[in-house]
Design an enzyme around this catalytic site. Structure first.
Site, short mmCIF file in Angstrom:
data_model
loop_
_atom_site.label_atom_id
_atom_site.label_comp_id
_atom_site.label_asym_id
_atom_site.label_seq_id
_atom_site.Cartn_x
_atom_site.Cartn_y
_atom_site.Cartn_z
CB ALA A 49 0.42 6.09 -1.91
CE1 TYR A 86 0.70 1.57 -3.45
CE2 TYR A 86 0.57 0.14 -5.40
CZ TYR A 86 0.45 1.38 -4.86
OH TYR A 86 0.16 2.49 -5.78
#
Length: 317
Positions: free
Chosen positions: A69, A138
């Site tokens: 990620a 995020y």
């Protein structure tokens, strides 16, 4: 013997997970961004996004653990950070999930984040039933990725399990936790003695144990689980525990929180101040109740293991 594809395999959590899966008798295929010489069973997939070609990495695989990620960027340079997060964390995750489903893969375990729930707790720990309230790019991208995975699962039959950990520590840890260890080891006075908060943590060994359980348990399909060590700790007690594990003396100063907050604002460190002084707790009872999972490593043991790694790292520098 089943083969598990691990994305982000050369990261802090990825390395621990690959070791744990191999130790449990599984074959591991490691998805990495660029070729890594000398790393067995590694497949380079390039940048993760909407167009990533996963076919070689997924061939012969029975399940997937998606760790890769875009995480926190200290010095953001992107003109539109959320768009970059979405390309990697949302579109990239959807591409992987649809590729896995097309390849007949049974299950995908997605390691999300407690930031989907939010940044702080007040009266009680977060639970899986709480309305998500991500605050930064995020957290938003992780929440959108979760929703995308549920949609792909409904359309294709791919079994999806989502884990939301809080701060992960352990051998190889980086970021704020490593900086805190450096300060304690150097004997730097820390002005957090008056902080009265509670933070949930999870040792990397406990997280890999939860991931392994999520891969195997039939009941886990379609579920979301918050995971933690199960022993919440205040910032001063964390400093004391780390100091004890490091063989150092904890140097805590009890300064008024209002003064600390003002200093943090002047220094542009409001987020760091909030993490040090605020509470962020998770209720990990669902995975314990439904899947019978138990964290194999206590907080004290986790700090000892992390300190042992730190001491070995320091001796080599």
């Amino acid at each position: 013997m089943e083969t598990v594809l691990v994305t982000g395999a050369n990261g802090f959590i990825g390395q621990a997970l690959c070791d744990a899966l191999t130790g449990s008798g599984r074959r591991v295929r490691k998805a990495v961004r660029i070729p890594v010489p000398g790393v067995p069973n590694a497949v380079a997939v390039g940048d993760i996004g909407a167009d990533t070609d996963w076919r070689t990495a997924l061939a012969g695989v029975s399940s997937v653990v998606h760790l890769a990620a875009r995480t926190h960027v200290l010095r953001e340079t992107a003109a539109d950070p959320l768009a970059v997060y979405r390309n990697i964390n949302v579109s990239g995750t959807e591409r992987l999930a649809r590729s896995a489903a097309a390849g007949g893969i049974r299950r995908l375990v997605f390691v999300s984040s407690v930031k989907v729930n939010g940044e702080r707790t007040e009266e009680r720990p977060y639970s899986e039933d709480d309305t998500p309230r991500p605050e930064d790019a995020y957290g938003v991208s992780k929440w959108e990725a979760e929703q995308t995975l549920h949609r792909v699962s409904a359309e294709t039959g791919l079994e999806v399990v989502i884990l939301r950990p809080p701060l992960v520590y352990g051998p190889g840890v980086k970021g704020n936790f490593l900086r805190l260890m450096n300060l304690i080891a150097r004997g730097v006075p820390l002005p957090v003695g008056a902080v009265d908060n509670r933070r949930s943590l999870i040792h990397s060994g406990n997280l890999t144990s939860a991931i392994t359980t999520a891969l195997d348990a039939p009941r886990a399909a379609g579920r979301i689980y918050l995971v933690s060590d199960g022993e919440d700790v205040s910032t001063p007690d964390l400093v004391r525990g780390l100091a004890r594990a490091l063989g150092a003396k904890p140097r805590l100063l009890s300064l008024p929180l209002a003064a600390l907050h003002f200093a943090a604002m002047l220094a542009g460190k409001r987020a760091e101040f909030a993490r040090l002084t605020g509470s962020l707790q998770v209720d990990s009872s669902r995975i314990r109740r439904e899947l019978g999972w138990r964290s194999p490593i206590t907080l004290a043991q986790g700090l000892e293991l992390t300190a042992k790694w730190y001491a070995g790292r320091s001796s080599r520098e």
